[in-house]
Design a protein around this motif. Structure first.
Motif, short mmCIF file in Angstrom:
data_model
loop_
_atom_site.label_atom_id
_atom_site.label_comp_id
_atom_site.label_asym_id
_atom_site.label_seq_id
_atom_site.Cartn_x
_atom_site.Cartn_y
_atom_site.Cartn_z
N ALA A 100 35.71 58.17 42.90
CA ALA A 100 35.89 58.70 41.66
C ALA A 100 35.35 57.76 40.60
O ALA A 100 34.92 57.67 39.66
N ILE A 101 36.23 56.59 40.75
CA ILE A 101 36.78 55.76 39.49
C ILE A 101 35.04 55.00 39.41
O ILE A 101 34.68 54.66 38.55
N TYR A 102 34.51 54.86 40.30
CA TYR A 102 32.93 53.82 40.77
C TYR A 102 32.30 55.46 39.26
O TYR A 102 30.84 54.86 38.32
N LEU A 103 31.79 56.64 40.67
CA LEU A 103 31.07 57.21 39.31
C LEU A 103 31.90 57.07 38.07
O LEU A 103 30.30 57.72 37.22
N TYR A 104 32.65 57.38 37.51
CA TYR A 104 33.25 57.81 36.39
C TYR A 104 32.90 56.28 35.75
O TYR A 104 31.82 56.86 34.07
N VAL A 105 33.15 55.27 35.48
CA VAL A 105 32.23 53.89 34.86
C VAL A 105 30.57 54.29 35.23
O VAL A 105 29.81 54.39 34.17
N PHE A 106 29.97 54.68 36.03
CA PHE A 106 28.84 54.41 35.87
C PHE A 106 28.12 55.36 35.21
O PHE A 106 27.05 55.73 34.66
N ILE A 107 28.86 56.80 35.48
CA ILE A 107 27.84 57.73 34.73
C ILE A 107 28.63 58.35 33.62
O ILE A 107 27.81 57.75 32.06
N VAL A 108 29.81 57.69 32.76
CA VAL A 108 30.18 58.62 31.64
C VAL A 108 30.38 57.64 30.69
O VAL A 108 30.04 57.14 29.69
N LYS A 109 30.55 56.28 31.46
CA LYS A 109 30.74 54.37 30.45
C LYS A 109 29.26 53.62 30.39
O LYS A 109 28.58 53.19 29.62
N SER A 110 27.89 54.58 31.44
CA SER A 110 26.57 54.37 31.67
C SER A 110 26.21 53.29 32.31
O SER A 110 25.80 52.01 30.73
N SER A 111 27.25 52.57 32.77
CA SER A 111 27.08 50.38 32.42
C SER A 111 27.02 50.55 33.96
O SER A 111 28.32 50.57 35.12
N GLN A 112 25.95 50.45 35.07
CA GLN A 112 26.19 50.17 36.69
C GLN A 112 26.41 48.71 36.60
O GLN A 112 27.17 48.78 37.46
N ARG A 113 26.09 47.76 35.89
CA ARG A 113 26.54 46.51 36.46
C ARG A 113 28.31 46.45 36.14
O ARG A 113 28.84 45.99 36.93
N GLN A 114 28.82 47.80 35.36
CA GLN A 114 30.61 47.36 35.39
C GLN A 114 30.78 48.06 36.43
O GLN A 114 32.18 47.52 36.79
N ALA A 115 30.22 48.78 36.80
CA ALA A 115 30.97 49.67 37.14
C ALA A 115 30.81 48.93 39.15
O ALA A 115 31.55 48.71 40.15
N ASP A 116 28.62 48.49 39.05
CA ASP A 116 28.87 47.49 40.67
C ASP A 116 30.52 46.16 40.50
O ASP A 116 30.46 46.02 41.54
N ASN A 117 30.32 45.51 39.03
CA ASN A 117 31.66 44.59 39.32
C ASN A 117 32.51 44.92 40.16
O ASN A 117 34.17 44.55 40.45
N LEU A 118 33.43 46.32 40.12
CA LEU A 118 34.30 47.12 40.36
C LEU A 118 34.30 46.80 41.89
O LEU A 118 35.56 47.28 42.35
N VAL A 119 33.36 46.61 42.75
CA VAL A 119 33.25 47.16 44.31
C VAL A 119 34.18 45.64 44.64
O VAL A 119 34.94 46.02 46.09
N LEU A 120 33.89 44.19 44.25
CA LEU A 120 35.07 43.31 44.66
C LEU A 120 36.62 44.05 45.00
O LEU A 120 37.27 43.57 45.79
N TYR A 121 36.74 44.76 44.04
CA TYR A 121 38.09 44.91 43.49
C TYR A 121 38.89 45.90 44.57
O TYR A 121 39.67 46.45 44.94
N PHE A 122 37.68 47.31 44.17
CA PHE A 122 37.48 48.04 45.54
C PHE A 122 38.06 46.89 46.81
O PHE A 122 39.00 48.07 47.32
N HIS A 123 37.31 46.11 47.37
CA HIS A 123 37.59 46.00 49.17
C HIS A 123 39.00 45.24 48.38
O HIS A 123 39.76 45.98 50.03
#
Length: 325
Positions: A100-123
């Motif tokens: 949900a957080i990834y989709l929020y950042v990707f869609i609402v914030k319109s930042s795929q790079r910022q969303a992808d950078n979160l994946v490491l923290y998700f792990h």
């Protein structure tokens, strides 16, 4: 205390919950298989869904074992099963919120790079925090037999521990409550953003908005965004109700219907995700149908080919016999 408060698990409840475990296991497997098999599906959101499916598979396996056993005491396999389900279940909460957080950042914030950078923290969070909590609970001997007070045959937090309520919160319930609030808020914000974007597009691109294919895909995505938090809450709310009834020492927590709904809710998440993201996704569903039809045709062709070969062999043998005569 364990004997007095023990919740009876009936055979029909076992059958229903074990079926739910099997569906969840194979549903999660199907999500993982489609991601591995088709390269164009290897997007970051679907990769996060695969990680969630890994947790759901592990959870389904541990619950399956627990429901088969219907533990009666703090045996070694009770503690082992409780530890695995604690880790997997808590990890599932974290990955659900992470998506949900990834989709929020990707869609609402319109930042795929910022969303992808979160994946490491998700792990780090989705694997690390559940692991640390589970290890702490094991080390302090908090995981064990809970008399099915907030479970359905499986083991979780030892019901005889003086601080069992605190550890029930730490090993699941507090993260469940956070998910109840976080998921609806994030998906509502995403839906509002999409609605506003569509409204803006409709003013400048009337051809696109009148396209039936575009409207169909948009409506499917919109329904999924609505269903994700609703299904999560509908599946998990029964365990929350039983937890609250335990706090009030209410006998209603032993109600067979509530116990069955709790068992299904805790074990059906993998199957629910498969229904939403595989079976209800037209492109993937059509591929699966085509794959099944293709295999069916191959089997039919192989059968006809073998039959034809047997016929030919018989004809050749008959001709050879005639020639010898």
């Amino acid at each position: 205390m364990a004997e007095v408060n023990q919740t009876e698990v009936y055979v029909y409840e076992q059958v229903v919950i074990l079926t739910s475990c099997v569906l969840s296991f194979f549903g999660s497997l199907l999500i993982i298989s489609t991601y591995v098999s088709w390269l164009d599906l290897r997007t970051t959101p679907r990769k996060l869904l695969v990680y969630l499916s890994v947790s759901d598979r592990l959870s389904a396996l541990s619950y399956f074992y627990g429901v088969c056993q219907i533990f009666k005491s703090d045996s070694w396999d009770c503690i082992a099963q409780g530890a695995v389900s604690t880790f997997a279940n808590t990890s599932s909460f974290f990955w659900t919120v992470a998506i949900a957080i990834y989709l929020y950042v990707f869609i609402v914030k319109s930042s795929q790079r910022q969303a992808d950078n979160l994946v490491l923290y998700f792990h780090l969070i989705s694997w690390g925090v559940p692991f640390a909590i589970t290890v702490a609970a094991l080390s302090l001997h908090k995981i064990g037999y809970d008399a099915s007070e907030v479970s359905v045959g499986w083991c979780w937090v030892n019901i005889q521990a003086e601080d069992h309520v605190l550890w029930m919160l730490l090993t699941g319930k507090i993260w469940e409550f956070i998910a109840y609030v976080t998921l609806p808020v994030l998906y509502i914000l995403i839906k509002i953003h999409i609605y506003r974007a569509h409204a803006a597009l409709s003013e400048y691109r009337p051809i696109l908005t009148s396209n039936p294919v575009s409207n169909s895909l948009s409506s499917i995505a919109d329904r999924k965004l609505t269903l994700i938090p609703i299904i999560f809450i509908m599946l998990r709310v029964w365990s929350t109700v039983r937890f609250l009834l335990l706090l009030t020492s209410s006998p209603a927590g032993h109600n067979p219907v509530l116990v069955t709904l709790h068992g299904i809710g805790n074990t059906f998440q993998g199957a629910a995700n498969c229904i939403m993201f595989v079976l209800f996704t037209p492109s993937i569903r059509s591929r699966l149908i085509a794959l099944l039809l293709c295999r069916g045709q191959d089997r039919s062709w192989n059968s006809e080919s073998a039959s034809q070969n047997r016929t030919n062999d018989h004809t050749v043998s008959h001709r050879e016999d005639n020639s010898e005569e």
